[in-house]
Scaffold this motif. Structure first.
Motif, PDB file in Angstrom:
ATOM      1  N   ILE A  30       0.855  -1.184   0.000  1.00 18.16           N
ATOM      2  CA  ILE A  30       0.000   0.000   0.000  1.00 18.16           C
ATOM      3  C   ILE A  30       0.893   1.236   0.000  1.00 18.16           C
ATOM      4  CG2 ILE A  30      -1.796   1.265   1.260  1.00 18.16           C
ATOM      5  CD1 ILE A  30      -2.410  -1.484   2.674  1.00 18.16           C
ATOM      6  N   LEU A  31       0.531   2.211  -0.831  1.00 20.63           N
ATOM      7  CA  LEU A  31       1.228   3.496  -0.869  1.00 20.63           C
ATOM      8  C   LEU A  31       0.266   4.555  -0.370  1.00 20.63           C
ATOM      9  CD1 LEU A  31       3.804   5.040  -1.789  1.00 20.63           C
ATOM     10  CD2 LEU A  31       2.589   5.473  -3.921  1.00 20.63           C
ATOM     11  N   ARG A  32       0.724   5.361   0.583  1.00 15.82           N
ATOM     12  CA  ARG A  32      -0.108   6.431   1.132  1.00 15.82           C
ATOM     13  C   ARG A  32       0.577   7.772   0.933  1.00 15.82           C
ATOM     14  NH1 ARG A  32       0.154   2.474   4.720  1.00 15.82           N
ATOM     15  NH2 ARG A  32      -1.710   1.459   5.468  1.00 15.82           N
ATOM     16  N   ALA A  33      -0.217   8.763   0.535  1.00 18.16           N
ATOM     17  CA  ALA A  33       0.230  10.155   0.516  1.00 18.16           C
ATOM     18  C   ALA A  33      -0.618  10.859   1.572  1.00 18.16           C
ATOM     19  CB  ALA A  33       0.039  10.776  -0.854  1.00 18.16           C
ATOM     20  N   ASN A  34       0.018  11.308   2.643  1.00 19.93           N
ATOM     21  CA  ASN A  34      -0.678  11.905   3.785  1.00 19.93           C
ATOM     22  C   ASN A  34      -0.425  13.404   3.821  1.00 19.93           C
ATOM     23  OD1 ASN A  34      -1.092   9.212   4.328  1.00 19.93           O
ATOM     24  ND2 ASN A  34       0.064   9.185   6.228  1.00 19.93           N
ATOM     25  N   LYS A  35      -1.505  14.171   3.881  1.00 24.13           N
ATOM     26  CA  LYS A  35      -1.407  15.634   3.947  1.00 24.13           C
ATOM     27  C   LYS A  35      -1.957  16.096   5.285  1.00 24.13           C
ATOM     28  CE  LYS A  35      -2.499  19.718   1.239  1.00 24.13           C
ATOM     29  NZ  LYS A  35      -1.118  20.077   1.076  1.00 24.13           N
ATOM     30  N   ASP A  36      -1.182  16.911   5.985  1.00 24.25           N
ATOM     31  CA  ASP A  36      -1.583  17.429   7.290  1.00 24.25           C
ATOM     32  C   ASP A  36      -2.667  18.493   7.102  1.00 24.25           C
ATOM     33  OD1 ASP A  36      -1.825  18.373   9.866  1.00 24.25           O
ATOM     34  OD2 ASP A  36       0.280  18.928  10.102  1.00 24.25           O
ATOM     35  N   ILE A  37      -3.861  18.235   7.653  1.00 23.34           N
ATOM     36  CA  ILE A  37      -4.963  19.203   7.553  1.00 23.34           C
ATOM     37  C   ILE A  37      -5.405  19.652   8.949  1.00 23.34           C
ATOM     38  CG2 ILE A  37      -5.767  18.413   5.281  1.00 23.34           C
ATOM     39  CD1 ILE A  37      -8.002  16.848   6.797  1.00 23.34           C
TER      40      ILE A  37
END
Length: 181
Positions: free
Chosen positions: A165-172
């Motif tokens: 699994i590849l995740r792109a996490n953006k801090d919101i």
């Protein structure tokens, strides 16, 4: 050839040969020394065209640099959530260096809590569609709780088998606090 004669040991050399079209051919040459009772009797040059391998290595290096330069935290795991890669943005955001988290699970490290979902529905949706998007609360190394917008997708090998699994996490976090205020 002189290196082989002087050392009495095999020598391997990589060479770049320019071509007329501006490209390069990469060769590796091995010069094994054949001894019989410590007497040199032959030097054999075995040359192999490694251009395809070199081009592949350059492409891998390029791709790795892309992932490192992305501003979102990019994390790859196997299907059991064991961390395989952790980019610079992940290090900056969460506070852990790659060597501190690689081999551990994202569940153990980030203590993820799904906002409008749960782990089982995440897995089910991801395996059915190949992607998942949603909000997750996670912790940093300093134990701060942050809200992330996560885009996850499946990683497949060359045969098309799902391997991770590849995740792109953006801090919101700041955005959510502003919305609440």
């Amino acid at each position: 050839d002189l290196k082989v004669i002087q050392s009495g040991k095999p020598v391997s050399i990589e060479e770049v040969l320019p071509q007329d079209d501006g490209l390069h051919t990469y060769l590796t040459s091995k010069f094994p020394l054949y001894n019989k009772k410590k007497k040199m009797y032959a030097i054999c040059n075995i040359a192999t065209d490694i251009t395809e391998r070199k081009n592949f290595e350059e492409e891998l290096h390029y791709q790795a640099n892309l992932i490192q330069s992305v501003s979102d935290a990019v994390i790859s795991t196997d299907l059991d959530f064991f961390i395989k890669s952790w980019n610079k943005a992940a290090e900056n955001l969460y506070g852990w260096k790659p060597e501190e988290v690689i081999g551990k699970t994202t569940i153990e490290v980030l203590q993820s809590q799904f906002v409008d979902s749960n782990l089982e529905s995440f897995k089910k949706h991801l395996l059915e569609t190949g992607t998942w998007e949603g909000e997750i609360d996670q912790i940093t190394k300093s134990r701060d709780r942050i809200r992330m917008f996560v885009k996850a997708s499946l990683i497949k090998n060359t045969e098309g088998k799902v391997i991770g699994i590849l995740r792109a996490n953006k801090d919101i976090t700041a955005q959510k606090k502003a919305e609440e205020a």
